[in-house]
Design a protein around this motif. Structure first.
Motif, PDB file in Angstrom:
ATOM      1  N   ILE A  16      -2.796  16.093   1.843  1.00  0.00           N
ATOM      2  CA  ILE A  16      -2.795  16.492   0.429  1.00  0.00           C
ATOM      3  C   ILE A  16      -1.859  17.677   0.228  1.00  0.00           C
ATOM      4  O   ILE A  16      -1.087  17.715  -0.735  1.00  0.00           O
ATOM      5  CB  ILE A  16      -4.228  16.799  -0.049  1.00  0.00           C
ATOM      6  CG1 ILE A  16      -5.063  15.505  -0.016  1.00  0.00           C
ATOM      7  CG2 ILE A  16      -4.216  17.410  -1.446  1.00  0.00           C
ATOM      8  CD1 ILE A  16      -6.555  15.716  -0.162  1.00  0.00           C
ATOM      9  N   TRP A  17      -1.886  18.633   1.146  1.00  0.00           N
ATOM     10  CA  TRP A  17      -0.963  19.763   1.052  1.00  0.00           C
ATOM     11  C   TRP A  17       0.488  19.311   1.176  1.00  0.00           C
ATOM     12  O   TRP A  17       1.368  19.829   0.487  1.00  0.00           O
ATOM     13  CB  TRP A  17      -1.277  20.829   2.093  1.00  0.00           C
ATOM     14  CG  TRP A  17      -2.350  21.776   1.637  1.00  0.00           C
ATOM     15  CD1 TRP A  17      -3.613  21.902   2.138  1.00  0.00           C
ATOM     16  CD2 TRP A  17      -2.260  22.703   0.547  1.00  0.00           C
ATOM     17  NE1 TRP A  17      -4.303  22.850   1.431  1.00  0.00           N
ATOM     18  CE2 TRP A  17      -3.497  23.370   0.451  1.00  0.00           C
ATOM     19  CE3 TRP A  17      -1.253  23.033  -0.357  1.00  0.00           C
ATOM     20  CZ2 TRP A  17      -3.760  24.344  -0.505  1.00  0.00           C
ATOM     21  CZ3 TRP A  17      -1.509  24.005  -1.319  1.00  0.00           C
ATOM     22  CH2 TRP A  17      -2.749  24.646  -1.383  1.00  0.00           C
ATOM     23  N   ALA A  18       0.740  18.335   2.035  1.00  0.00           N
ATOM     24  CA  ALA A  18       2.100  17.794   2.155  1.00  0.00           C
ATOM     25  C   ALA A  18       2.533  17.174   0.825  1.00  0.00           C
ATOM     26  O   ALA A  18       3.689  17.318   0.416  1.00  0.00           O
ATOM     27  CB  ALA A  18       2.166  16.766   3.282  1.00  0.00           C
ATOM     28  N   MET A  19       1.608  16.493   0.142  1.00  0.00           N
ATOM     29  CA  MET A  19       1.935  15.911  -1.159  1.00  0.00           C
ATOM     30  C   MET A  19       2.217  16.999  -2.189  1.00  0.00           C
ATOM     31  O   MET A  19       3.123  16.851  -3.019  1.00  0.00           O
ATOM     32  CB  MET A  19       0.811  14.981  -1.631  1.00  0.00           C
ATOM     33  CG  MET A  19       0.691  13.713  -0.806  1.00  0.00           C
ATOM     34  SD  MET A  19      -0.418  12.467  -1.493  1.00  0.00           S
ATOM     35  CE  MET A  19      -2.002  13.234  -1.279  1.00  0.00           C
ATOM     36  N   SER A  23       5.786  17.600  -3.982  1.00  0.00           N
ATOM     37  CA  SER A  23       5.839  17.590  -5.450  1.00  0.00           C
ATOM     38  C   SER A  23       6.516  18.826  -6.011  1.00  0.00           C
ATOM     39  O   SER A  23       7.084  18.792  -7.113  1.00  0.00           O
ATOM     40  CB  SER A  23       4.422  17.478  -6.029  1.00  0.00           C
ATOM     41  OG  SER A  23       3.825  16.262  -5.638  1.00  0.00           O
ATOM     42  N   LEU A  24       6.466  19.932  -5.273  1.00  0.00           N
ATOM     43  CA  LEU A  24       7.109  21.170  -5.721  1.00  0.00           C
ATOM     44  C   LEU A  24       8.587  21.237  -5.345  1.00  0.00           C
ATOM     45  O   LEU A  24       9.330  22.052  -5.896  1.00  0.00           O
ATOM     46  CB  LEU A  24       6.368  22.380  -5.153  1.00  0.00           C
ATOM     47  CG  LEU A  24       4.954  22.590  -5.678  1.00  0.00           C
ATOM     48  CD1 LEU A  24       4.271  23.736  -4.943  1.00  0.00           C
ATOM     49  CD2 LEU A  24       4.969  22.835  -7.179  1.00  0.00           C
ATOM     50  N   ALA A  64      20.089  16.963  -5.985  1.00  0.00           N
ATOM     51  CA  ALA A  64      18.982  16.967  -5.010  1.00  0.00           C
ATOM     52  C   ALA A  64      17.646  16.942  -5.742  1.00  0.00           C
ATOM     53  O   ALA A  64      16.702  16.278  -5.310  1.00  0.00           O
ATOM     54  CB  ALA A  64      19.076  18.193  -4.105  1.00  0.00           C
ATOM     55  N   GLN A  65      17.575  17.651  -6.865  1.00  0.00           N
ATOM     56  CA  GLN A  65      16.367  17.628  -7.694  1.00  0.00           C
ATOM     57  C   GLN A  65      16.090  16.209  -8.180  1.00  0.00           C
ATOM     58  O   GLN A  65      14.971  15.702  -8.055  1.00  0.00           O
ATOM     59  CB  GLN A  65      16.520  18.553  -8.904  1.00  0.00           C
ATOM     60  CG  GLN A  65      15.406  18.399  -9.904  1.00  0.00           C
ATOM     61  CD  GLN A  65      15.783  18.780 -11.331  1.00  0.00           C
ATOM     62  OE1 GLN A  65      14.899  18.847 -12.157  1.00  0.00           O
ATOM     63  NE2 GLN A  65      17.043  19.017 -11.640  1.00  0.00           N
ATOM     64  N   GLN A  66      17.113  15.568  -8.715  1.00  0.00           N
ATOM     65  CA  GLN A  66      16.931  14.218  -9.251  1.00  0.00           C
ATOM     66  C   GLN A  66      16.517  13.240  -8.164  1.00  0.00           C
ATOM     67  O   GLN A  66      15.618  12.424  -8.362  1.00  0.00           O
ATOM     68  CB  GLN A  66      18.217  13.763  -9.946  1.00  0.00           C
ATOM     69  CG  GLN A  66      18.508  14.542 -11.212  1.00  0.00           C
ATOM     70  CD  GLN A  66      19.887  14.254 -11.773  1.00  0.00           C
ATOM     71  OE1 GLN A  66      20.744  13.691 -11.111  1.00  0.00           O
ATOM     72  NE2 GLN A  66      20.091  14.667 -13.012  1.00  0.00           N
ATOM     73  N   THR A  71      12.384   9.768  -5.153  1.00  0.00           N
ATOM     74  CA  THR A  71      11.687   9.317  -3.945  1.00  0.00           C
ATOM     75  C   THR A  71      10.228   9.767  -3.897  1.00  0.00           C
ATOM     76  O   THR A  71       9.447   9.211  -3.122  1.00  0.00           O
ATOM     77  CB  THR A  71      12.406   9.805  -2.668  1.00  0.00           C
ATOM     78  OG1 THR A  71      12.408  11.233  -2.644  1.00  0.00           O
ATOM     79  CG2 THR A  71      13.819   9.267  -2.595  1.00  0.00           C
ATOM     80  N   LEU A  72       9.865  10.741  -4.711  1.00  0.00           N
ATOM     81  CA  LEU A  72       8.507  11.277  -4.682  1.00  0.00           C
ATOM     82  C   LEU A  72       7.426  10.217  -4.922  1.00  0.00           C
ATOM     83  O   LEU A  72       6.439  10.189  -4.178  1.00  0.00           O
ATOM     84  CB  LEU A  72       8.373  12.436  -5.679  1.00  0.00           C
ATOM     85  CG  LEU A  72       7.027  13.147  -5.705  1.00  0.00           C
ATOM     86  CD1 LEU A  72       6.705  13.777  -4.347  1.00  0.00           C
ATOM     87  CD2 LEU A  72       7.024  14.209  -6.801  1.00  0.00           C
TER      88      LEU A  72
END
Length: 141
Positions: A16-19, A23-24, A64-66, A71-72
């Motif tokens: 969950i922390w990896a997610m 996400s950040l 890189a943001q896009q 991929t998220l």
């Protein structure tokens, strides 16, 4: 590599922390893009227009943001599916954190304009997701 596996917890909280960290990552890239591009408070009226007009490092950080946003969903779905089908938690956590570390490297490679290395890291990050899906499929049959 053994040190990496020793640092990974075997609780679901680790995945969950990896997610959360994954996400950040796009938000972090957006902030870097704005910093590199000389973003000012007045630019906040149309931040997307500002980012589209950036060049060089700022434009690469925005790209890189896009890509991180693109991929998220695959990553999040892969982790959740693996958890749903009871893939061993240590394997899920290891692949999830490996994805995060590879994606951080990917973003750094993108910003520094290492195109081939960036592409290799992209493939490796997607491979982590595909492995989670594969393991869930194997367990479900």
């Amino acid at each position: 590599m053994n040190a990496f596996f020793g640092m990974v917890s075997d609780t679901a909280a680790s995945a969950i922390w990896a997610m959360v960290v994954a996400s950040l990552l796009p938000v972090t890239m957006a902030m870097l893009s704005k910093v590199f591009g000389g973003f000012h408070l007045a630019d906040n009226a149309h931040p997307r227009d500002f980012l589209q007009q950036t060049t060089g490092t700022a434009a690469r950080a925005n790209a890189a943001q896009q890509n991180s946003y693109e991929t998220l969903p695959v990553f999040l779905a892969a982790v959740l599916v693996a958890m749903l089908f009871f893939v061993p938690q240590l394997i899920i956590n290891t692949l999830a954190w490996l994805y995060v570390l590879i994606r951080i490297g990917y973003c750094a490679a993108y910003i520094t304009n290492l195109a081939t290395f960036r592409s290799i890291l992209w493939v490796l990050s997607i491979a982590c997701c595909l492995m989670l899906f594969y393991l869930a499929i194997r367990i479900s049959t």
